[in-house]
Design an enzyme around this catalytic site. Structure first.
Site, PDB file in Angstrom:
ATOM      1  CB  SER A 153      29.687  35.878  47.558  1.00 51.63           C
ATOM      2  OG  SER A 153      28.766  36.784  47.622  1.00 51.63           O
ATOM      3  NE  ARG A 154      33.991  39.775  41.966  1.00 48.04           N
ATOM      4  CZ  ARG A 154      34.671  38.936  41.298  1.00 48.04           C
ATOM      5  NH1 ARG A 154      35.593  38.155  41.596  1.00 48.04           N
ATOM      6  NH2 ARG A 154      34.139  38.464  40.122  1.00 48.04           N
ATOM      7  CB  VAL A 155      28.495  42.473  46.587  1.00 53.44           C
ATOM      8  CG1 VAL A 155      29.332  43.363  45.642  1.00 53.44           C
ATOM      9  CG2 VAL A 155      27.643  41.741  45.812  1.00 53.44           C
ATOM     10  CG  ASP A 203      28.157  41.287  41.486  1.00 55.57           C
ATOM     11  OD1 ASP A 203      29.160  42.150  40.920  1.00 55.57           O
ATOM     12  OD2 ASP A 203      27.096  41.557  41.438  1.00 55.57           O
TER      13      ASP A 203
END
Lengths: 506, 128
Positions: free
Chosen positions: A373-375, A348
């Site tokens: 950081s995708r989440v 992620d």
């Protein structure tokens, strides 16, 4: 045990004597070498079942040699191909191999915390033997959609650049990627050290690392008190490739036990490139067809099934989380190689570490431009979210203008200001190793730079001034910092923080 | 498709099942011709071995290996043989380290009723 008890047990055994005929299923070794063995027979063998090989003749005083186990990987028509998890010099052609009926599992439980173990869960730190009655299979299907929850709580790594701009949440999988000697392990170790008192357990899996490096890390963790909540799983460079291959699965199985207790666990895999090499070695020896870069066809699945086991489970499923920090070592900054692209696509987000940044003295050598950081953004605490938003913007502007920094005298005041701000932020994000920052200190420091309180400080003095500022705040405004740490943020707190900054300047 | 020795052996067994003394030579000749056509003649030894194993298993006669600490009396051997259908071919082995009792090996399985095993089991029971 008491003598009487032994006698009783013996008596009981003798009375039951005739009924206890043990049925064993056996096969014979056809060939053995390079850590793998081919076995005939074993017609009912399961995939990834443990197989028992004869004990090593190297017997310690009075004790029988240790039994060597293997794991069945290839089930063919007449033979079984398996990897050996230990010494194999004494195994000969024709030796009897027994089925155990168990798939490969590791001991789990509280007893492992604070210990250094090999991927089979045996202590290698010289301490007493680890006794556990609970075993978890090392291969397990990851939790499904219905038992998962979105990532909403932060993992504070204590590293300013990461917590501010590339935040990591509990249950996330964040890749740490970079060339050798760029501080990948340092980032992970700092993150582990910073988990003290944060209700987190840590599992550090060292795969194919030099034992000296592992010893140094363990010593550091002990020194900082981090071993109290950490399990170190070591598959050293001198151990067989099979152990490097199973090490991350063993580590995550140990972590899963704690997740099942509703706890949060941080899992570091250092590093997965070496695991992929070990798996390539095993696959080629088992004569599986090679693919790109000679990796077998299922090398993607090798990593995806491991990293899918990192998750945050919802209340109904018992809660708990596993956060994964896989590490990948690139060769000459080539992120388009097979394994890096695979793992980038699985995780992620990624933290990029670069050699030139490292040598320019920017440590941790994070490239904040391409790290994402995708989440994790959802997991950031509110005060940090507020101040870090501005920080990201300032850094983005700075990166565009950075090339002009040398002609500072010819630039218009606005541009010059942006460059100055950017240089100070870059300086502020530098951080020595093993010195994690508390989140409230990070917020205060970033707020001060963002709002121009450090503009009159020379760039090289920024870190020193920040230290003085934080000491001042901790002495005089502890209540305010506690509020920030408790995730409170509104106009009143911001005003207080601003006044504190002004107070410090005076 | 790669064919294994066992597949050839099974085919041969099924062919010869209803063969009479008259047809048998023809069948065998045809089978040898097949092997030659498929370039499998050098695997003949393996196929014959598989054939023996398969036909024995089919007829119920099994090879069993009996290990004991001391030489077994004829009555005991007969009893063991009766346990496995009466037609079993017994090969005997003496292994004093068993201490007592017998270990019977049939194909991939070992039935361990030796004293050594019982003592080992007692040991693990007492240590855990």
């Amino acid at each position: 045990m008491h003598t009487n008890a032994i006698v009783e047990e013996l008596k009981k055994n003798i009375t039951h004597f005739k009924r206890e005929i043990e049925k064993e299923e056996v096969g014979a070794v056809l060939e053995v070498g390079d850590g793998i063995a081919r076995i005939s027979g074993l017609s009912k063998c399961q995939s990834s079942e443990m197989l028992e090989f004869p004990a090593s003749a190297k017997a310690a005083a009075g004790k029988p040699g240790e039994v060597v186990y293997g794991v069945a990987l290839n089930l063919e028509e007449e033979t079984v191909g398996c990897v050996l998890l230990g010494e194999y010099e004494h195994i000969k052609q024709g030796d009897l191999v027994k089925r155990t009926g168990r798939v490969l599992s590791v001991p789990v439980g509280e007893g492992l915390v604070g210990r250094v173990v090999n991927p089979l869960g045996q202590a290698i730190d010289g301490g007493k033997e680890i006794k556990s009655d609970k075993f978890y299979p090392i291969e397990k299907i990851a939790p499904g959609v219905m038992s998962r929850e979105r990532v909403s709580q932060p993992v504070q790594t204590g590293i300013k650049a990461i917590d501010a701009m590339i935040p990591i949440g509990r249950g996330q999988r964040e890749l740490i990627i970079g060339d050798r000697q760029t501080g990948k392990t340092a980032v992970a170790i700092d993150a582990i050290i910073n988990q003290k008192g944060k209700d987190m357990l840590c599992v550090y899996v060292a795969i194919g690392q030099k034992e000296s490096k592992v010893a140094r890390i363990v010593a550091k963790l002990e020194e900082t008190g981090a071993m109290d909540y950490t399990i170190v799983v070591v598959a050293g460079a001198s151990m067989p490739a099979s152990l490097s291959y199973i090490a991350p699965y063993a580590g995550v199985a140990m972590a899963e036990y704690f997740m099942d207790q509703g706890k949060d666990v941080l899992c570091v895999y250092d590093d997965l490139s070496k695991q992929a090499w070990a798996y390539r070695e095993i696959s080629l020896l088992l004569r599986r067809p090679p693919g790109r870069e000679a990796y077998p066809g299922d090398v993607f699945y090798l990593h995806s099934r491991l990293l899918e086991r990192a998750c945050r489970r919802n209340k109904e499923a018992g809660g708990g989380s596993i956060t994964a920090l896989p590490i990948i070592e690139t060769q000459a900054s080539d992120v388009t190689a097979y394994i890096p692209t695979n793992v980038i696509s699985i995780t992620d987000g990624q933290i990029f570490l670069e050699t030139d940044l490292f040598y320019r003295g920017i440590r941790p050598a994070l490239n904040v431009g391409i790290s994402v950081s995708r989440v994790g953004g959802d997991a950031q605490i509110k005060p940090m979210k507020k101040v870090a938003g501005k920080l990201k913007l300032a850094m983005a502007q700075f990166r565009e203008l950075e090339a002009f920094a040398q002609f500072a005298s010819d630039l218009d005041p606005e541009t010059k200001k942006q460059i100055d701000r950017g240089q100070r932020i870059t300086e502020l994000l530098k951080q020595p190793q093993y010195r994690p920052y508390a989140v409230e200190d990070q917020v205060a420091g970033i707020y001060a730079v963002n709002n121009g309180f450090f503009d009159d400080v020379a760039v090289q003095d920024v870190l020193e001034t920040e230290q003085k500022f934080l000491t001042y705040l901790n002495k005089t405004k502890r209540v305010l910092l506690d509020k920030i740490a408790a995730k409170e943020w509104d106009d009143k707190i911001e005003k207080e923080l601003k006044e504190a900054c002004e107070g410090f300047k005076r | 498709m790669k064919r294994t020795n066992k597949q050839f052996a099974v085919a041969l067994y099924e062919l010869t099942l209803e063969a009479t003394a008259k047809t048998l030579p023809d069948i065998l000749r045809a089978f040898a011709a097949l092997l030659a056509r498929e370039h499998k003649l050098r695997r003949a030894d393996g196929i014959i071995k598989e054939f023996e194993k398969y036909s024995k298993a089919k007829s119920g006669a099994r090879e069993i290996e009996v290990e004991a600490a001391r030489e077994l009396s004829g009555a005991v051997k007969k009893e063991i043989s009766a346990l496995f259908g009466g037609k079993a071919e017994i090969t005997e082995k003496i292994d004093p380290s068993l201490l007592g009792g017998v270990r019977v090996k049939i194909g991939d399985e070992i039935f361990d009723a030796s004293l050594r095993k019982q003592l080992q089991r007692l040991q693990t029971q007492l240590t855990i």
